[in-house]
Write an enzyme that holds these catalytic residues in place. Structure first.
Site: not given
Ligand code: PLP
Ligand code: COI
Length: 344
Positions: A82, A185, A221
């Site tokens: 990620r 992220k 989210e």
């Protein structure tokens, strides 16, 4: 090895200065070998793109002590993957997998005295950081980067502690644009959420829940966690969206639901207004949040309650939480091969 003298069970989710951090630097296309350092300060040029243009990203994972004393890492390879996706999106150099895993392992091993003991309820939070350093005034990628791994012992993320019920409030603000940075992220995704979180907290909720930016209709989210929903027909639902962070915890929970609990799992757009009455249990999930059942949701000017009038943990979330934590602590066979012991 003697553990630090800490009241482990009283820890919250806070920074603690531990003894070592791992640091490697990148320049002219090359990573340095990396080393453990003791200073918690990073020397940054005032012209660094991390400061001006948020050319920065991070990861989060945990290490736990097993009953037999081994220190177990959970799916660190996925954090590396990620971070690679994030760094590509932010025009930063990739941290090679060997360097990422060595940084994580060395930082954990060097701080083994800070890894909470088995049974304490706490864990070691590992925070890899990649930042653009070096001077650069124009909007261009940095010419130098630092990869750093810091670790801190932590307790529960939400103040309610352990597996206890939280609440969320649907935000009027957006977290991420459809083709923006929501699925990576980047630190830049988070400061906008501070205000949204404050507004949610003014309503008595722990955190904001975001809907899709285009229509404010589909669940995305929470500010620091993904969402899973238990619905009729032994089903576990989770939102499908290109603007949410692909949570490693969520992926694991969906696999546990399917393969360990025999549930039907679905990742699809979830229309909040049309479907809210069908939700049996809702939870936020993530490395920090683990699995935090959501008892009530503020939406459209009212509280909507889920399992047990929103006060008790429902049976599905309880089972998922237990299995996830048991695998993470090495208390249960790990049929998926998710944990890896740090050689001490
Ligand atoms: N969503 C956001 C916005 C997060 O910051 C996090 C934390 O990493 C998650 C979801 C959960 O992801 P993971 O389970 O990989 O920690
Ligand atoms: C994590 O769960 O690891 C995160 O990065 C969330 C963060 C906001 C604490």
């Amino acid at each position: 090895m003697e553990k630090k003298n800490i009241e482990w069970s009283k820890l919250g989710f806070e920074y603690t200065k531990t003894d070592y951090r791992f640091s490697a630097t990148w320049e002219d296309g090359e990573w340095s070998p990396g080393e453990l350092v003791t200073s918690e300060y990073i020397q940054l040029h005032e012209g660094s793109p991390a400061l001006h243009y948020a050319q920065q990203c991070f990861e989060g994972l945990k290490a736990q002590t097993a009953k037999d004393g081994r220190i177990l890492l959970f799916r660190a390879d996925l954090n590396c993957e990620r971070m690679r996706n994030t760094s590509d999106r932010l025009s930063m150099p990739r941290v090679p997998e060997a360097l990422f895993l060595r940084g994580v392992t060395e930082a954990v091993r060097a701080n083994a005295a800070w890894v909470p003991p088995y049974g304490s309820g706490a864990s070691l939070y590992i925070r890899p950081l990649l930042i653009g350093v070096g001077s650069n005034m124009g909007l261009r990628p940095a010419k130098q980067y630092e990869f750093r791994v810091i670790v801190c012992p932590v307790g529960p993320y939400y103040k309610s502690g352990g597996l206890s019920v939280i609440s969320l409030a649907v935000s009027d603000f957006d977290r991420a644009a459809p083709q923006g940075l929501g699925d990576v992220k980047a630190g830049a995704n988070y400061p906008g959420g501070l205000y949204a979180t404050r507004k949610a907290q003014e309503l008595g909720a722990y955190e904001a829940l975001y809907l899709d930016a285009a229509q404010h209709r589909y669940i995305e989210e929470a500010g620091s966690a993904n969402i899973v929903i238990a619905a009729k027909g032994n089903t576990l639902l989770t939102p499908k969206s290109s603007a949410i962070l692909p949570s490693i915890t969520r992926r694991s929970i969906m696999d546990i639901a399917k393969h360990e609990l025999g549930m039907h799992t679905e990742e699809r757009p979830i229309d909040l207004r049309a479907e809210i009455d069908t939700f049996e249990e809702v939870a936020a999930c993530g490395t920090a949040a683990v699995l935090s059942p959501v008892g009530k949701l503020w939406y459209d000017g009212a509280w909507h309650h889920f399992y047990g009038k929103g006060e008790t943990v429902g049976p599905v979330m309880q089972k998922l939480y237990d299995i996830l934590c048991q695998i993470q602590r090495g208390e249960r066979a790990d049929p998926f091969g998710w944990t890896r012991a740090v050689a001490l």
